[in-house]
Motif scaffolding. Structure first.
Motif, mmCIF file in Angstrom:
data_model
loop_
_atom_site.group_PDB
_atom_site.id
_atom_site.type_symbol
_atom_site.label_atom_id
_atom_site.label_comp_id
_atom_site.label_asym_id
_atom_site.label_seq_id
_atom_site.Cartn_x
_atom_site.Cartn_y
_atom_site.Cartn_z
ATOM 1 N N GLY A 84 0.426 6.958 1.475
ATOM 2 C CA GLY A 84 1.788 7.673 1.137
ATOM 3 C C GLY A 84 2.960 7.095 1.999
ATOM 4 N N GLY A 85 4.077 7.895 1.958
ATOM 5 C CA GLY A 85 5.251 7.074 2.770
ATOM 6 C C GLY A 85 5.267 6.643 3.966
ATOM 7 N N ARG A 106 1.021 8.046 -3.374
ATOM 8 C CA ARG A 106 2.067 8.942 -3.573
ATOM 9 C C ARG A 106 3.300 8.380 -2.730
ATOM 10 N NH1 ARG A 106 0.729 14.621 -0.391
ATOM 11 N NH2 ARG A 106 1.081 13.984 2.013
ATOM 12 N N ASP A 107 4.572 9.331 -2.820
ATOM 13 C CA ASP A 107 5.965 8.810 -2.101
ATOM 14 C C ASP A 107 6.135 7.594 -2.547
ATOM 15 O OD1 ASP A 107 5.767 11.191 -0.546
ATOM 16 O OD2 ASP A 107 4.452 10.225 0.995
ATOM 17 N N ASP A 109 8.739 6.236 -3.940
ATOM 18 C CA ASP A 109 10.112 5.885 -3.288
ATOM 19 C C ASP A 109 10.107 5.181 -2.187
ATOM 20 O OD1 ASP A 109 11.070 7.172 -5.765
ATOM 21 O OD2 ASP A 109 11.690 8.926 -4.987
ATOM 22 N N ALA A 110 9.062 5.470 -1.179
ATOM 23 C CA ALA A 110 9.146 4.667 -0.081
ATOM 24 C C ALA A 110 8.741 3.035 -0.245
ATOM 25 C CB ALA A 110 8.015 5.363 0.826
ATOM 26 N N ARG A 123 0.079 7.125 -9.608
ATOM 27 C CA ARG A 123 0.610 7.842 -8.581
ATOM 28 C C ARG A 123 0.393 9.483 -8.716
ATOM 29 N NH1 ARG A 123 6.624 5.388 -9.511
ATOM 30 N NH2 ARG A 123 5.330 3.675 -10.011
ATOM 31 N N MET A 125 0.842 13.269 -6.242
ATOM 32 C CA MET A 125 1.229 13.778 -5.059
ATOM 33 C C MET A 125 0.290 14.478 -4.394
ATOM 34 S SD MET A 125 1.169 16.231 -7.443
ATOM 35 C CE MET A 125 2.454 15.762 -8.615
ATOM 36 N N THR A 127 -2.606 15.013 -1.587
ATOM 37 C CA THR A 127 -3.194 14.471 -0.677
ATOM 38 C C THR A 127 -4.714 14.259 -0.619
ATOM 39 O OG1 THR A 127 -3.434 14.511 1.829
ATOM 40 C CG2 THR A 127 -3.370 16.451 0.833
#
Length: 213
Positions: A84-85, A106-107, A109-110, A123, A125, A127
């Motif tokens: 993740g991010g 996930r994340d 956009d990071a 992708r 979201m 966890t």
């Protein structure tokens, strides 16, 4: 040696693997975000379903060398993430070469924000905490139909991911460079007025990937 592969496309390396009858073209992996170029040696992490006492999912990151590519094998699961991010930002700041996931992240956009090379099967979201845990670090892992061992070379671009076995990297490189030269010769011949059929025949296009040529 990975730097010697700079500038080669996954298509060129895939053709070389075919010519040498080697696996390595990983099906179903695509870039996430804007950074589509990846090159480095594998640092592998294998996940397993969570035990009675849940383990960790990401504490290995502090030990990954700069320039290495993190290869995460979550068994192809798409119901929970293993990246993740936070990991994207930490990996980017540490100079890690990228991440390839047999599973999802996930994340997303990071990855774009930090221009970090990230490849996955998709992708999602949710966890992976309390669902999966790290089972082994720097052992053999799978990217679905391709086996990856620590130190193997990974190349990624907008077409996907290829894996070059460490013990065959010199041989694969030589064939890939030869294929690139032959294809450039075809293009140059066409630009000079030759028909595509003639150019392909002159430069042996139809047998470039044939084993033993």
């Amino acid at each position: 040696m990975p730097a010697s592969y700079a500038g080669l496309s996954t298509a060129e390396v895939s053709d070389a693997l075919d010519r040498l009858n080697l696996p390595g073209s990983a099906l179903g992996l695509a870039p996430v975000g804007a950074a589509h170029s990846l090159l480095g040696r594998a640092y592998t992490v294998r996940y397993t379903p969570v035990d009675i006492d849940p383990g960790t999912v990401g504490d290995y990151i502090d030990h990954v060398p700069a320039g290495a590519v993190v290869v995460l094998d979550n068994g192809g699961r798409v119901d929970c993430t293993v990246w993740g991010g936070i990991l994207t930002e930490v990996a980017s700041r540490r100079g890690i070469g990228g991440t390839v996931i047999n599973g999802v992240c996930r994340d997303a956009d990071a990855a774009a924000q930090f221009q970090y090379p990230l490849f996955s099967r998709g992708r999602f979201m949710r966890t992976g905490k309390d669902r999966v845990q790290v089972d082994e670090v720097n052992g053999p892992v799978s990217l679905g139909d391709v086996r990856v061992r620590p130190g193997d070379i990974l190349i990624g671009d907008s077409d996907g991911i290829v894996v070059v076995p460490r013990e065959r990297e010199d041989e694969v490189l030589a064939v890939a460079l030869g294929t690139r030269d032959a294809e450039q010769a075809i293009v140059d011949s066409v630009r000079a007025g030759m028909s595509l059929t003639q150019a392909r025949e002159a430069h042996h296009y139809h047998v470039l990937q044939r084993r033993g040529r």
